[in-house]
Scaffold this motif. Structure first.
Motif, mmCIF file in Angstrom:
data_model
loop_
_atom_site.group_PDB
_atom_site.id
_atom_site.type_symbol
_atom_site.label_atom_id
_atom_site.label_comp_id
_atom_site.label_asym_id
_atom_site.label_seq_id
_atom_site.Cartn_x
_atom_site.Cartn_y
_atom_site.Cartn_z
ATOM 1 N N ILE A 1 3.441 -4.839 -11.109
ATOM 2 C CA ILE A 1 2.834 -3.808 -11.970
ATOM 3 C C ILE A 1 3.660 -2.526 -11.917
ATOM 4 O O ILE A 1 3.958 -1.905 -12.949
ATOM 5 C CB ILE A 1 1.376 -3.533 -11.543
ATOM 6 C CG1 ILE A 1 0.493 -4.745 -11.882
ATOM 7 C CG2 ILE A 1 0.833 -2.276 -12.223
ATOM 8 C CD1 ILE A 1 -0.918 -4.663 -11.313
ATOM 9 N N LEU A 2 4.060 -2.128 -10.715
ATOM 10 C CA LEU A 2 4.858 -0.909 -10.575
ATOM 11 C C LEU A 2 6.229 -1.070 -11.228
ATOM 12 O O LEU A 2 6.741 -0.137 -11.860
ATOM 13 C CB LEU A 2 5.001 -0.552 -9.098
ATOM 14 C CG LEU A 2 3.711 -0.098 -8.400
ATOM 15 C CD1 LEU A 2 3.943 0.070 -6.901
ATOM 16 C CD2 LEU A 2 3.188 1.198 -9.010
ATOM 17 N N LEU A 3 6.821 -2.255 -11.095
ATOM 18 C CA LEU A 3 8.108 -2.496 -11.747
ATOM 19 C C LEU A 3 7.983 -2.421 -13.262
ATOM 20 O O LEU A 3 8.881 -1.902 -13.941
ATOM 21 C CB LEU A 3 8.664 -3.866 -11.339
ATOM 22 C CG LEU A 3 9.332 -3.948 -9.964
ATOM 23 C CD1 LEU A 3 9.745 -5.384 -9.667
ATOM 24 C CD2 LEU A 3 10.553 -3.022 -9.892
ATOM 25 N N ASP A 4 6.881 -2.935 -13.797
ATOM 26 C CA ASP A 4 6.663 -2.844 -15.247
ATOM 27 C C ASP A 4 6.577 -1.389 -15.690
ATOM 28 O O ASP A 4 7.102 -1.009 -16.745
ATOM 29 C CB ASP A 4 5.376 -3.585 -15.645
ATOM 30 C CG ASP A 4 5.536 -5.100 -15.615
ATOM 31 O OD1 ASP A 4 6.689 -5.576 -15.589
ATOM 32 O OD2 ASP A 4 4.507 -5.802 -15.605
ATOM 33 N N GLU B 1 7.304 4.386 -18.204
ATOM 34 C CA GLU B 1 6.067 5.117 -17.944
ATOM 35 C C GLU B 1 6.185 5.887 -16.635
ATOM 36 O O GLU B 1 5.569 6.939 -16.460
ATOM 37 C CB GLU B 1 4.875 4.146 -17.895
ATOM 38 C CG GLU B 1 4.498 3.568 -19.250
ATOM 39 C CD GLU B 1 3.224 2.746 -19.186
ATOM 40 O OE1 GLU B 1 2.204 3.249 -18.676
ATOM 41 O OE2 GLU B 1 3.264 1.581 -19.641
ATOM 42 N N LEU B 2 6.974 5.335 -15.730
ATOM 43 C CA LEU B 2 7.399 6.055 -14.531
ATOM 44 C C LEU B 2 8.906 6.221 -14.654
ATOM 45 O O LEU B 2 9.656 5.270 -14.459
ATOM 46 C CB LEU B 2 7.037 5.273 -13.260
ATOM 47 C CG LEU B 2 5.567 5.255 -12.844
ATOM 48 C CD1 LEU B 2 5.354 4.319 -11.665
ATOM 49 C CD2 LEU B 2 5.086 6.664 -12.478
ATOM 50 N N ALA C 1 3.491 -3.312 -0.785
ATOM 51 C CA ALA C 1 4.137 -3.364 -2.098
ATOM 52 C C ALA C 1 5.161 -2.255 -2.251
ATOM 53 O O ALA C 1 6.285 -2.474 -2.722
ATOM 54 C CB ALA C 1 3.080 -3.268 -3.200
ATOM 55 N N VAL C 2 4.797 -1.053 -1.833
ATOM 56 C CA VAL C 2 5.706 0.091 -1.956
ATOM 57 C C VAL C 2 6.907 -0.084 -1.026
ATOM 58 O O VAL C 2 8.050 0.213 -1.403
ATOM 59 C CB VAL C 2 4.958 1.409 -1.659
ATOM 60 C CG1 VAL C 2 5.930 2.576 -1.594
ATOM 61 C CG2 VAL C 2 3.896 1.664 -2.726
#
Length: 246
Positions: A19-22, A28-29, A55-56
């Motif tokens: 999700i963070l990679l997306d 978006e980031l 995850a981070v």
């Protein structure tokens, strides 16, 4: 909004990583932006702090995020793919839309040791240009290049200005040395204190150590030993299945 599927066989931390990679890949980031805090991510996705941290941590170790103590976690600049072809640093950076630069660190003529002579295909004791330069892209230090070139191939090279110039272009235009083949060896290592300072790395920072023999017309014209920032480079190659015989 993307969500965590509790019934998926994929671990929750890995789902959050995706999700963070997306969010990063869709801008978006954006580069340099702070990601939501661990608490925010826990609340938004219904995860434990341990899962969020895992995850981070993965994205930090992959170079996609970086932590700033006391400030937070931010989107890192994308890594540069190390060119696995015979090209100059200047040409490589320009092809990526970046402005190459260089700063002379050391230039002198040395006598070839037995090892250096063997690598260059010359006799021990012959004169060799030693050129050490800090290479930058858009003003950011990326590598330290140490080039060894037989003096007989480029007699007055020591007097030539190499500020923000391509060594390979100069060797071709002034001395007729066209690099047409090469051998490359890549190792991982730890930057020594002086290299770390020049590359703006923390002490003990990881680097890629490259040794390249470049040939012109079948003769070795340069032995290059370079130190690259491992946090700014990655390697990519094409894998093929070997042909099965019989």
């Amino acid at each position: 909004m993307a969500h965590i599927d509790p019934d998926s066989p994929v671990p929750k931390y890995f789902q959050l990583r995706e999700i963070l990679l997306d969010l990063i890949d869709s801008d978006e980031l954006s580069i340099g932006a702070a990601i939501p805090s661990e608490r925010e991510l826990c609340q938004r996705f219904g995860l434990s702090r341990m899962t969020v941290r895992q995850a981070v941590d993965h994205l930090v170790s992959e170079g996609r995020l970086h932590r700033v103590p006391g400030k937070g976690t931010f989107v890192a600049r994308p890594k540069i793919e190390l060119a696995l072809q015979l090209t100059s640093f200047s040409d490589d950076m320009r092809a990526r839309g970046m402005i190459p630069g260089s700063r002379d660190l050391d230039r002198r003529i040395v006598r070839a040791s037995a090892h250096l002579a063997k690598e260059l295909g010359i006799q021990p004791g012959e004169e060799v240009h030693f050129i050490e330069r800090l290479r930058t892209a858009d003003g950011e230090p990326l590598s330290i290049e140490r080039a060894h070139i037989p003096v007989k191939l480029a007699p007055d090279l020591a007097s030539q200005d190499l500020s923000d110039k391509s060594l390979y272009q100069l060797l071709e235009s002034r001395y007729g040395l066209v690099m047409d083949a090469g051998e490359l060896t890549i190792d991982g290592g730890i930057a020594d204190p002086s290299d770390a300072d020049l590359l703006k790395l923390p002490r003990g920072g990881a680097v890629l150590l490259l040794q390249r023999r470049s040939f012109a017309g079948g003769s070795c014209a340069e032995l290059g030993v370079s130190t690259y920032r491992a946090d700014r480079y990655q390697l990519r190659t094409i894998l093929e299945m070997p042909v099965r015989r019989g």
